[in-house]
Design a protein around this motif. Structure first.
Motif, PDB file in Angstrom:
ATOM      1  N   ALA A 277       0.817  -1.214   0.000  1.00  0.00           N
ATOM      2  CA  ALA A 277       0.000   0.000   0.000  1.00  0.00           C
ATOM      3  C   ALA A 277       0.851   1.264   0.000  1.00  0.00           C
ATOM      4  O   ALA A 277       0.499   2.266  -0.624  1.00  0.00           O
ATOM      5  N   LEU A 278       1.997   1.206   0.700  1.00  0.00           N
ATOM      6  CA  LEU A 278       2.864   2.380   0.794  1.00  0.00           C
ATOM      7  C   LEU A 278       3.887   2.445  -0.335  1.00  0.00           C
ATOM      8  O   LEU A 278       4.519   3.479  -0.550  1.00  0.00           O
ATOM      9  N   GLY A 279       4.102   1.318  -1.008  1.00  0.00           N
ATOM     10  CA  GLY A 279       5.094   1.285  -2.083  1.00  0.00           C
ATOM     11  C   GLY A 279       6.505   1.285  -1.585  1.00  0.00           C
ATOM     12  O   GLY A 279       7.446   1.630  -2.321  1.00  0.00           O
ATOM     13  N   ARG A 280       6.735   0.877  -0.353  1.00  0.00           N
ATOM     14  CA  ARG A 280       8.064   0.786   0.239  1.00  0.00           C
ATOM     15  C   ARG A 280       7.979  -0.094   1.471  1.00  0.00           C
ATOM     16  O   ARG A 280       6.886  -0.412   1.933  1.00  0.00           O
ATOM     17  N   VAL A 281       9.119  -0.463   2.012  1.00  0.00           N
ATOM     18  CA  VAL A 281       9.139  -1.303   3.212  1.00  0.00           C
ATOM     19  C   VAL A 281       8.896  -0.424   4.426  1.00  0.00           C
ATOM     20  O   VAL A 281       9.618   0.544   4.674  1.00  0.00           O
ATOM     21  N   VAL A 282       7.868  -0.762   5.181  1.00  0.00           N
ATOM     22  CA  VAL A 282       7.501   0.021   6.353  1.00  0.00           C
ATOM     23  C   VAL A 282       8.334  -0.444   7.546  1.00  0.00           C
ATOM     24  O   VAL A 282       8.719  -1.611   7.645  1.00  0.00           O
ATOM     25  N   GLY A 283       8.617   0.462   8.483  1.00  0.00           N
ATOM     26  CA  GLY A 283       9.279   0.086   9.719  1.00  0.00           C
ATOM     27  C   GLY A 283       8.362  -0.791  10.563  1.00  0.00           C
ATOM     28  O   GLY A 283       7.137  -0.673  10.480  1.00  0.00           O
ATOM     29  N   ARG A 284       8.961  -1.669  11.351  1.00  0.00           N
ATOM     30  CA  ARG A 284       8.156  -2.593  12.149  1.00  0.00           C
ATOM     31  C   ARG A 284       8.650  -2.591  13.585  1.00  0.00           C
ATOM     32  O   ARG A 284       9.858  -2.580  13.824  1.00  0.00           O
TER      33      ARG A 284
END
Length: 232
Positions: A221-228
């Protein structure tokens, strides 16, 4: 003294002087669960009259449930607050907020610590939530976080009692932030795909306690790797 080669100092820009803006969702991030759901449930648990009031609606609610969970939830909220004026509601919300804070296991201690770290670092922290204003504001105050900026959902007073008004979810969070004068933020914490509109503009979006499946959906959805983060 020869000053021909001296370069005048460059004034710091407003962006450089401004504190970092950090956004926190509330339900599912600072709190395990949904605070307003807990409040409405308590209204039914404490009053058999309210349970009787909603009983004739049950067949209609069951028919609506597969098509519109939001409509069902709104009906249950209206029944739970039937005949409750604004002053009475504010008192009930404050009282229930104080009760909730007595149950420390309801709250995400790691998330609260992180919020306080941001405050100590001088960041501008804003809680942006779909929870109702008076209830979540009372909870934050009871937690010693009454100074945190808050953008939340709002009820409206009617002759029949309090009714749903502005629901601060999804793209409405962007509208609330814009009305609050906030147009950019560096970090945002959420646990839900519904917060994609809020997470996407953040330099550092962070997904809280996401399952592997949710993480993949959020990355897409964001088009990038989200922080977790995995917080308890």
């Amino acid at each position: 003294m020869d000053t021909g080669d001296m370069v005048p100092p460059v004034a710091a820009s407003d962006d450089a002087l401004a504190p970092r803006v950090v956004l926190f969702d509330f339900d599912g991030v600072l709190l395990h669960g949904d605070a307003f759901y807990f409040f409405v449930r308590s209204r039914y648990e404490r009053s058999w009259l309210r349970r009787l009031l909603v009983l004739p609606c049950l067949p209609w609610l069951l028919l609506q449930l597969p098509f519109s969970r939001r409509r069902v939830a709104r009906t249950l909220v209206h029944a739970a607050l039937f005949g409750t004026g604004e002053a009475r509601y504010q008192a009930l919300a404050r009282s229930y907020a104080a009760e909730m804070v007595q149950h420390s296991r309801l709250f995400n201690r790691d998330a609260l610590r992180q919020l306080r770290r941001h405050q100590q670092a001088g960041d501008r922290v804003i809680v942006v939530t779909g929870c109702e204003q008076a209830l979540v504001g009372g909870i934050l105050e009871q937690l010693g976080l009454g100074d945190v900026e808050l953008l939340a959902s709002r009820l409206r007073a009617t002759g029949l009692g309090m009714r749903t008004g502005f629901h601060n979810i999804g793209a409405n969070k962007l509208k609330a932030l814009a009305a609050h004068g906030v147009t950019a933020w560096q970090q945002a914490y959420s646990d839900s795909l519904m917060d994609v509109p809020m997470l996407k503009p953040a330099a550092e979006p962070v997904l809280v306690n996401g399952t592997p499946k949710l993480c993949k959906k959020m990355d897409a959805a964001l088009g990038r790797v989200v922080g977790r983060v995995a917080w308890r």
